[in-house]
Scaffold this motif. Structure first.
Motif, mmCIF file in Angstrom:
data_model
loop_
_atom_site.group_PDB
_atom_site.id
_atom_site.type_symbol
_atom_site.label_atom_id
_atom_site.label_comp_id
_atom_site.label_asym_id
_atom_site.label_seq_id
_atom_site.Cartn_x
_atom_site.Cartn_y
_atom_site.Cartn_z
ATOM 1 N N MET A 113 8.633 -5.812 12.110
ATOM 2 C CA MET A 113 7.490 -5.705 11.203
ATOM 3 C C MET A 113 7.974 -5.432 9.780
ATOM 4 O O MET A 113 8.873 -4.630 9.563
ATOM 5 C CB MET A 113 6.556 -4.570 11.650
ATOM 6 N N ARG A 114 7.410 -6.155 8.808
ATOM 7 C CA ARG A 114 7.824 -6.033 7.411
ATOM 8 C C ARG A 114 7.479 -4.662 6.833
ATOM 9 O O ARG A 114 6.342 -4.217 6.908
ATOM 10 C CB ARG A 114 7.118 -7.139 6.621
ATOM 11 N N LYS A 115 8.482 -3.992 6.245
ATOM 12 C CA LYS A 115 8.261 -2.680 5.644
ATOM 13 C C LYS A 115 7.783 -2.845 4.216
ATOM 14 O O LYS A 115 8.422 -3.526 3.402
ATOM 15 C CB LYS A 115 9.547 -1.860 5.678
ATOM 16 N N VAL A 116 6.665 -2.232 3.886
ATOM 17 C CA VAL A 116 6.119 -2.301 2.530
ATOM 18 C C VAL A 116 6.789 -1.239 1.667
ATOM 19 O O VAL A 116 6.848 -0.065 2.039
ATOM 20 C CB VAL A 116 4.587 -2.084 2.533
ATOM 21 N N ILE A 117 7.334 -1.656 0.521
ATOM 22 C CA ILE A 117 7.999 -0.703 -0.366
ATOM 23 C C ILE A 117 7.221 -0.454 -1.657
ATOM 24 O O ILE A 117 7.365 0.600 -2.272
ATOM 25 C CB ILE A 117 9.436 -1.145 -0.683
ATOM 26 N N ILE A 118 6.409 -1.422 -2.085
ATOM 27 C CA ILE A 118 5.543 -1.228 -3.249
ATOM 28 C C ILE A 118 4.142 -1.690 -2.873
ATOM 29 O O ILE A 118 3.972 -2.780 -2.323
ATOM 30 C CB ILE A 118 6.023 -2.013 -4.485
ATOM 31 N N LYS A 119 3.163 -0.866 -3.181
ATOM 32 C CA LYS A 119 1.778 -1.203 -2.854
ATOM 33 C C LYS A 119 0.874 -0.777 -4.002
ATOM 34 O O LYS A 119 0.978 0.345 -4.506
ATOM 35 C CB LYS A 119 1.350 -0.499 -1.566
ATOM 36 N N THR A 120 0.005 -1.684 -4.435
ATOM 37 C CA THR A 120 -0.938 -1.352 -5.497
ATOM 38 C C THR A 120 -2.362 -1.312 -4.939
ATOM 39 O O THR A 120 -2.681 -1.999 -3.967
ATOM 40 C CB THR A 120 -0.881 -2.373 -6.652
ATOM 41 N N ASN A 121 -3.178 -0.513 -5.596
ATOM 42 C CA ASN A 121 -4.586 -0.413 -5.227
ATOM 43 C C ASN A 121 -5.428 -0.521 -6.492
ATOM 44 O O ASN A 121 -5.356 0.331 -7.374
ATOM 45 C CB ASN A 121 -4.860 0.925 -4.525
ATOM 46 N N SER A 164 -3.662 2.395 -8.837
ATOM 47 C CA SER A 164 -2.481 3.162 -8.453
ATOM 48 C C SER A 164 -1.366 2.247 -7.974
ATOM 49 O O SER A 164 -1.596 1.109 -7.551
ATOM 50 C CB SER A 164 -2.833 4.155 -7.345
ATOM 51 N N ILE A 165 -0.125 2.783 -8.063
ATOM 52 C CA ILE A 165 1.070 2.084 -7.582
ATOM 53 C C ILE A 165 1.864 3.062 -6.735
ATOM 54 O O ILE A 165 2.255 4.140 -7.217
ATOM 55 C CB ILE A 165 1.959 1.602 -8.744
ATOM 56 N N ALA A 166 2.079 2.709 -5.483
ATOM 57 C CA ALA A 166 2.909 3.515 -4.602
ATOM 58 C C ALA A 166 4.254 2.816 -4.443
ATOM 59 O O ALA A 166 4.315 1.662 -4.025
ATOM 60 C CB ALA A 166 2.250 3.691 -3.237
ATOM 61 N N PHE A 167 5.322 3.500 -4.805
ATOM 62 C CA PHE A 167 6.681 2.970 -4.744
ATOM 63 C C PHE A 167 7.425 3.784 -3.703
ATOM 64 O O PHE A 167 7.726 4.955 -3.923
ATOM 65 C CB PHE A 167 7.339 3.103 -6.127
ATOM 66 N N PHE A 168 7.687 3.181 -2.531
ATOM 67 C CA PHE A 168 8.228 3.934 -1.398
ATOM 68 C C PHE A 168 7.376 5.176 -1.140
ATOM 69 O O PHE A 168 7.878 6.283 -0.983
ATOM 70 C CB PHE A 168 9.695 4.303 -1.638
ATOM 71 N N GLU A 169 6.064 4.966 -1.152
ATOM 72 C CA GLU A 169 5.044 5.976 -0.864
ATOM 73 C C GLU A 169 4.943 7.065 -1.943
ATOM 74 O O GLU A 169 4.179 8.015 -1.781
ATOM 75 C CB GLU A 169 5.282 6.613 0.510
ATOM 76 N N GLN A 170 5.689 6.931 -3.030
ATOM 77 C CA GLN A 170 5.553 7.858 -4.153
ATOM 78 C C GLN A 170 4.591 7.263 -5.172
ATOM 79 O O GLN A 170 4.804 6.150 -5.649
ATOM 80 C CB GLN A 170 6.895 8.139 -4.813
#
Length: 252
Positions: free
Chosen positions: A1-9, A65-71
């Protein structure tokens, strides 16, 4: 399963120009996966570079928001963002921004010593990386003005890698290079990605875009389409055709 490292909302960015609000990014929800070579394409003014700078912490969003490795990085102070970038991000631009009064090796050491005071270890890593990108020992003591464009860009890639970044962000890295030098730089980036380095690159060039495994096409501040290409294989005509068909559909 692909690991998400950057996520925006609902990522949004606006500028005020002459009293008029310009909305450059509009409520973007997106993800970058670990090990992806993500390509951001789109016409001029679509918001490509603005998105790149937001994802990397070089600019702050207006909303969202921007989560970078959940930060969560979008609310960090400027000082904390600078530390975050130094520890997590490498940058390669169209202009190399190498310091003309320092040798190539010293340019790279200056970046590495911002993180580690172990000069011996940083020097060893710099020399190893320079060798990996095809820059021989006779080049290490030269100054940036003594190098070709392709050599200087490969040195800039080493500088971006010296602190072992989680993600390399590249903004038109081949835009000022001739075709041979551009191919050499793309070969380096492709090899890095094959070894697991996550890369996010803005480009308008089809040859550059073919190197990515995932294409995000932007229009008017939103992601208009996504094309999954899979790992790059040189000479893969089916891959080339799929990308061209996708770009035509997007109106490129």
């Amino acid at each position: 399963m692909r690991k998400v490292i950057i996520k925006t909302n609902k990522l949004s960015k606006s500028f005020s120009s002459g009293g008029v609000q310009q909305h450059v990014l509009k409520n973007l929800d997106m993800e970058i996966g670990a090990g992806d070579f993500t390509i951001i394409m789109g016409s001029s003014g679509a918001g490509k570079s603005t998105l790149l700078y937001a994802l990397s912490g070089m600019d702050k969003p207006t909303l969202g928001s921007i989560a970078f490795f959940e930060q969560e990085i979008s609310k960090l102070s400027n000082d904390k963002l600078a530390v975050f970038r130094r520890l997590n991000c490498g940058f390669v631009f169209q202009q190399m921004f190498l310091l003309d009064n320092m040798s190539i090796l010293d340019n790279i050491l200056a970046a590495g010593l911002l993180i580690s005071k172990d000069r011996k270890a940083i020097t060893a890593r710099a020399k190893e990386l320079l060798t990996q990108v095809g820059l021989t020992e006779e080049i290490w003591s030269k100054f940036p003005t003594q190098l070709s464009g392709g050599e200087a860009q490969r040195a800039a890639i080493v500088r971006a890698l010296i602190n072992q970044p989680k993600v390399v962000f590249a903004d038109e890295p081949t835009g000022a290079l001739n075709s041979a030098a551009g191919k050499a730089v793309l070969d380096v980036l492709t090899e890095l990605n094959n070894k697991g380095q996550s890369i996010v690159m803005v480009t308008h060039d089809l040859k550059s875009a073919r190197r990515g495994n995932r294409i995000l096409y932007m229009r008017d501040g939103v992601i208009h389409g996504v094309c999954e290409l899979g790992p790059y294989v040189s000479g893969d005509r089916e891959r080339h055709g799929k990308l061209q068909a996708f770009l035509m559909e997007m109106g490129w």
